[in-house]
Design an enzyme around this catalytic site. Sequence first.
Site, short mmCIF file in Angstrom:
data_model
loop_
_atom_site.label_atom_id
_atom_site.label_comp_id
_atom_site.label_asym_id
_atom_site.label_seq_id
_atom_site.Cartn_x
_atom_site.Cartn_y
_atom_site.Cartn_z
CE1 TYR A 15 -3.90 2.27 0.56
CE2 TYR A 15 -2.43 3.40 2.09
CZ TYR A 15 -3.59 3.36 1.34
OH TYR A 15 -4.45 4.44 1.37
NE ARG A 16 5.16 1.60 -2.03
CZ ARG A 16 5.20 0.44 -1.39
NH1 ARG A 16 4.33 0.20 -0.40
NH2 ARG A 16 6.09 -0.47 -1.70
N GLY A 21 -5.10 28.54 16.31
CA GLY A 21 -5.11 27.15 15.86
C GLY A 21 -3.85 26.84 15.09
CD GLU A 33 -2.02 25.75 17.83
OE1 GLU A 33 -1.97 26.96 18.17
OE2 GLU A 33 -1.23 25.24 17.02
CD GLU A 88 -1.83 31.21 20.10
OE1 GLU A 88 -1.53 32.33 20.54
OE2 GLU A 88 -1.39 30.78 19.02
CD GLU A 98 -2.19 43.26 17.06
OE1 GLU A 98 -2.73 43.76 18.07
OE2 GLU A 98 -1.84 43.92 16.07
#
Length: 297
Positions: free
Chosen positions: A18-19, A73, A89, A93, A142
């Site tokens: 499988y590739r 995100g 995230e 943040e 920002e």
Amino acid sequence: MDMLDRDGLTECEFLEQYRAGDFERPSVAADMVIFTVTDSEADSYRKLPEKELRILLIRRGGHPFLGKWALPGGFVRPNETTEQAAARELREETGVDNVYLEQLYTFSDIGRDPRTWVMSCSYMALINSDQLELKAGDDAAEAAWFKLSYRLLRERKELVEDGYVKTLEYELKLSSEGEELSAVVARTVTARATSTGTDYSIVSNDGLAFDHAKIIACAIERLRGKVNYTDIALHLMPKLFTLTELQQVYEVIMDKELLKAAFRRKVADLVTETDHYTENAGHRPSRLYRRNLEDSR
């Protein structure tokens, strides 16, 4: 005995040949709608400050949508789940961890990101504003908390053969220290005899990157819906609070005034009174309450 597929291969043989590169694959991002509630400045020391519902936005520091505001995100890394990416995230943040976090929806519209095929697995987080330590990530210029308003503009309903289609258009307004962003988002509810569904679309947009106006609208609808039957609003409260403060938070989420007596009956099982009182000068002391963890829903 191993089962063989139509080509006569065992599962092991199939996986060996499988590739994954033979098939086009999307990039996957985790985008965050992070809500908090803050106090506005009171006109008088005798007047209780009003509450404001806010979300965190990041001004993009690179293409695409350079200079536009977006939800925090980033792309999901190969060694993490989408929920782990969202939590990372959030921590990067805001500096906080272990807060209320739930998955909203997967946004996969064609062309939602001009770079390539990108699916966004979006999440909603609720943070008590006392916990915040705001900072912008590496790819952002920002970060700022924007006051949020989301109100119905118009509604229309169309009858179809086996049901109806109802479209509600909402005006989304976001403001922070001179920055004013706006969008009109349509929520289309299709109700047929065999199925129902809800779809969001952007009618107009001024200042928000990607399809983030649609993600924000979805999050607000989710938050408003869950306020009616869960204790979700209590995740926005500090450890101790008055019932008046809690009512203000419900009202700013729902964007309507609530009757005091009815509200207190509604939340009676969600909170527990303490022996502590407010000590604000100019106000009669009020009893402080805490979240009833035994009744957490």
